[in-house]
Design an enzyme around this catalytic site. Sequence first.
Site, PDB file in Angstrom:
ATOM      1  N   HIS A  70      -9.098   1.181   5.373  1.00  0.00           N
ATOM      2  CA  HIS A  70      -8.144   1.291   5.923  1.00  0.00           C
ATOM      3  C   HIS A  70      -8.305   2.272   7.065  1.00  0.00           C
ATOM      4  O   HIS A  70      -9.000   3.229   6.952  1.00  0.00           O
ATOM      5  CB  HIS A  70      -6.984   1.818   4.791  1.00  0.00           C
ATOM      6  CG  HIS A  70      -5.558   1.944   5.403  1.00  0.00           C
ATOM      7  ND1 HIS A  70      -5.039   2.871   6.434  1.00  0.00           N
ATOM      8  CD2 HIS A  70      -4.503   1.044   5.204  1.00  0.00           C
ATOM      9  CE1 HIS A  70      -3.883   2.468   6.450  1.00  0.00           C
ATOM     10  NE2 HIS A  70      -3.487   1.536   6.113  1.00  0.00           N
TER      11      HIS A  70
ATOM     12  N   ASN B  82       0.658  -1.115   0.095  1.00  0.00           N
ATOM     13  CA  ASN B  82      -0.069   0.095  -0.087  1.00  0.00           C
ATOM     14  C   ASN B  82       1.013   1.221  -0.029  1.00  0.00           C
ATOM     15  O   ASN B  82       1.447   1.408   0.975  1.00  0.00           O
ATOM     16  CB  ASN B  82      -0.761   0.028   1.271  1.00  0.00           C
ATOM     17  CG  ASN B  82      -1.770   1.279   1.575  1.00  0.00           C
ATOM     18  OD1 ASN B  82      -1.767   2.085   0.407  1.00  0.00           O
ATOM     19  ND2 ASN B  82      -2.202   1.428   2.487  1.00  0.00           N
ATOM     20  N   TRP B  83       0.965   1.908  -0.791  1.00  0.00           N
ATOM     21  CA  TRP B  83       1.781   3.080  -1.230  1.00  0.00           C
ATOM     22  C   TRP B  83       1.283   4.469  -0.592  1.00  0.00           C
ATOM     23  O   TRP B  83       1.770   5.283  -0.500  1.00  0.00           O
ATOM     24  CB  TRP B  83       2.138   3.127  -2.843  1.00  0.00           C
ATOM     25  CG  TRP B  83       3.240   2.377  -3.240  1.00  0.00           C
ATOM     26  CD1 TRP B  83       3.796   1.391  -2.667  1.00  0.00           C
ATOM     27  CD2 TRP B  83       3.903   2.320  -4.495  1.00  0.00           C
ATOM     28  NE1 TRP B  83       4.764   0.804  -3.434  1.00  0.00           N
ATOM     29  CE2 TRP B  83       4.794   1.503  -4.429  1.00  0.00           C
ATOM     30  CE3 TRP B  83       3.791   3.316  -5.639  1.00  0.00           C
ATOM     31  CZ2 TRP B  83       5.812   1.342  -5.981  1.00  0.00           C
ATOM     32  CZ3 TRP B  83       4.667   3.252  -6.706  1.00  0.00           C
ATOM     33  CH2 TRP B  83       5.520   2.185  -6.765  1.00  0.00           C
ATOM     34  N   LYS B  84      -0.001   4.235  -0.161  1.00  0.00           N
ATOM     35  CA  LYS B  84      -0.869   5.367   0.390  1.00  0.00           C
ATOM     36  C   LYS B  84      -0.471   6.444  -0.325  1.00  0.00           C
ATOM     37  O   LYS B  84      -0.449   6.487  -1.499  1.00  0.00           O
ATOM     38  CB  LYS B  84       0.002   5.694   1.748  1.00  0.00           C
ATOM     39  CG  LYS B  84       0.009   4.470   2.751  1.00  0.00           C
ATOM     40  CD  LYS B  84       0.104   4.744   4.109  1.00  0.00           C
ATOM     41  CE  LYS B  84       0.395   3.339   5.083  1.00  0.00           C
ATOM     42  NZ  LYS B  84       0.436   3.497   6.412  1.00  0.00           N
TER      43      LYS B  84
ATOM     44  N   GLY C  38       2.884  -1.337   4.222  1.00  0.00           N
ATOM     45  CA  GLY C  38       2.999   0.112   3.864  1.00  0.00           C
ATOM     46  C   GLY C  38       4.213   0.463   3.705  1.00  0.00           C
ATOM     47  O   GLY C  38       4.803   0.363   2.418  1.00  0.00           O
ATOM     48  N   GLY C  39       4.839   1.193   4.644  1.00  0.00           N
ATOM     49  CA  GLY C  39       6.330   1.793   4.378  1.00  0.00           C
ATOM     50  C   GLY C  39       7.370   0.758   3.795  1.00  0.00           C
ATOM     51  O   GLY C  39       8.098   1.306   2.718  1.00  0.00           O
TER      52      GLY C  39
ATOM     53  N   GLU D  74      -6.710   4.947   7.995  1.00  0.00           N
ATOM     54  CA  GLU D  74      -6.359   6.103   7.561  1.00  0.00           C
ATOM     55  C   GLU D  74      -7.593   6.756   7.029  1.00  0.00           C
ATOM     56  O   GLU D  74      -8.025   7.935   7.217  1.00  0.00           O
ATOM     57  CB  GLU D  74      -5.013   6.237   6.773  1.00  0.00           C
ATOM     58  CG  GLU D  74      -3.788   6.224   7.653  1.00  0.00           C
ATOM     59  CD  GLU D  74      -2.633   5.546   6.962  1.00  0.00           C
ATOM     60  OE1 GLU D  74      -2.726   5.469   5.837  1.00  0.00           O
ATOM     61  OE2 GLU D  74      -1.715   4.907   7.792  1.00  0.00           O
TER      62      GLU D  74
ATOM     63  N   GLU E 125      -5.040  -4.954  10.874  1.00  0.00           N
ATOM     64  CA  GLU E 125      -4.169  -3.945  10.938  1.00  0.00           C
ATOM     65  C   GLU E 125      -4.569  -3.407  12.229  1.00  0.00           C
ATOM     66  O   GLU E 125      -5.130  -2.422  12.259  1.00  0.00           O
ATOM     67  CB  GLU E 125      -4.292  -3.083   9.740  1.00  0.00           C
ATOM     68  CG  GLU E 125      -4.106  -3.714   8.392  1.00  0.00           C
ATOM     69  CD  GLU E 125      -3.289  -2.563   7.634  1.00  0.00           C
ATOM     70  OE1 GLU E 125      -2.374  -3.097   7.184  1.00  0.00           O
ATOM     71  OE2 GLU E 125      -4.045  -1.521   7.216  1.00  0.00           O
TER      72      GLU E 125
ATOM     73  N   SER F 231       3.723  -2.356  10.172  1.00  0.00           N
ATOM     74  CA  SER F 231       5.051  -2.382  10.515  1.00  0.00           C
ATOM     75  C   SER F 231       5.601  -3.612  10.065  1.00  0.00           C
ATOM     76  O   SER F 231       6.574  -4.153  10.720  1.00  0.00           O
ATOM     77  CB  SER F 231       5.271  -2.077  11.791  1.00  0.00           C
ATOM     78  OG  SER F 231       5.011  -0.605  11.959  1.00  0.00           O
TER      79      SER F 231
ATOM     80  N   GLY G 253       2.796   1.895  10.588  1.00  0.00           N
ATOM     81  CA  GLY G 253       3.747   3.099  10.595  1.00  0.00           C
ATOM     82  C   GLY G 253       4.557   3.383  11.595  1.00  0.00           C
ATOM     83  O   GLY G 253       5.198   4.515  11.822  1.00  0.00           O
TER      84      GLY G 253
HETATM   85  C1  PEP Z   1      -0.624   0.259   5.804  1.00  0.00           C
HETATM   86  O1  PEP Z   1      -0.471   1.305   5.461  1.00  0.00           O
HETATM   87  O2  PEP Z   1      -1.602  -0.640   5.664  1.00  0.00           O
HETATM   88  C2  PEP Z   1       0.354  -0.585   6.856  1.00  0.00           C
HETATM   89  C3  PEP Z   1       0.453  -1.706   7.268  1.00  0.00           C
HETATM   90  O3  PEP Z   1       1.650   0.432   6.934  1.00  0.00           O
HETATM   91  P1  PEP Z   1       2.916   0.143   7.528  1.00  0.00           P
HETATM   92  O4  PEP Z   1       3.335  -1.236   7.106  1.00  0.00           O
HETATM   93  O5  PEP Z   1       3.872   1.314   7.298  1.00  0.00           O
HETATM   94  O6  PEP Z   1       2.927  -0.096   8.968  1.00  0.00           O
END
Ligand code: PEP
Length: 256
Positions: free
Chosen positions: A93, A10-12, A235-236, A95, A169, A214, A175
Site C-alpha cells: 500500500h 481497508n480499515w487502515k 479505505g474511508g 502508505e 491506487e 476515494s 483519502g
Molecule cells: C486505500 O486506503 O486503499 C484507499 C483507497 O483509501 P480511500 O478509499 O479512503 O481513498
Amino acid sequence: MPHRPYIVGNWKMNGTRAMLAEARAIDRAAGRYPDVQVALAPPFTLIGALREAVSAMGVGGQDCHTQPKGAHTGDVSAAMLVDTGADFVILGHSERRKDHGEGNAVVQAKADAALAAGLAVIVCVGETLAERDAGKADKVVAGQVDGSMPVGEGALDAVAAGKVAVAYEPVWAIGTGRVADVPDVVAMHATIRARLTAIYGEAGDKVRILYGGSVNAGNAADLLAAEGVSGALVGGASLTADAFLPIVAAAGTGEA
Ligand code: PEP
C-alpha cells in the site's frame, strides 16, 4: 475475461472492537450478494475477533513480514496472519511504501512469503501526482508491477488459482476525495494487464485488477463498470456499513 467482482475494505489504523457491529452488518449484506466477493482488512488487533464475527466475507491483514518468524520487533508474519484467521493480505500500500520505505523488492518478498503461507495477496501500485503530472504514470506503475508481483516457487499456481490481485491506487486519489477519471483508470488497468501477461503468461488473466482511491457510493458504479476493473479497494468508505454497502451493491447484480 470476466472476474467475480472483489470489493475489499481497508480499515487502515482504524477500529476497535466497538466497530465489530459494522463488520457484522457488512457481512450480512455480503451474504445477500453471492456474486460479489467481499472482504475487510482490519488492523491486526481485530483480525481474530472479526474472523469470529463474520461468515460470508474474507478477512485480511494490511501487511506482513518477509520472514516467517524471528527477531523483528513489532512485525507480524504471514503465518501469524493465517493463525489469527486471515485469508489474504494487502501488500505494498502506498502508505507503507511511504511511511516505511517499502520498495518493490520488499513488497515482492512479502508477496512470496504470504503465498507460501497460504494467504491470497493484493499488491498495491500507483503513481504520485508529481509522477502523473510529469507524464510518468505508466512507466512508474509498470515498474511497480514488474518489481512487486510474486515470482517465487508456487507463485504461478497461486496466480492461476486466482489468489493474486493488484490494486491500482493513484496516490493522489487515496483519502483525498479526488477520484481518477474513468478513461485514465481503463488505460492504466490495460497497462497493468499487459505487464501481468508478460510476467505470468496466460495465467495473468486470472489476476483481478481493482481500482482504489476515494471510491464511494456516488462513483462506484461508473468505476466498477469500466473495462478492466474487477473490483475496488476502499479505505474511508469501508468504515461503516452505510458507506460500504452501496459499493458492494454497485458491484453486484442484485440481491440473491
Ligand atoms: C486505500 O486506503 O486503499 C484507499 C483507497 O483509501 P480511500 O478509499 O479512503 O481513498
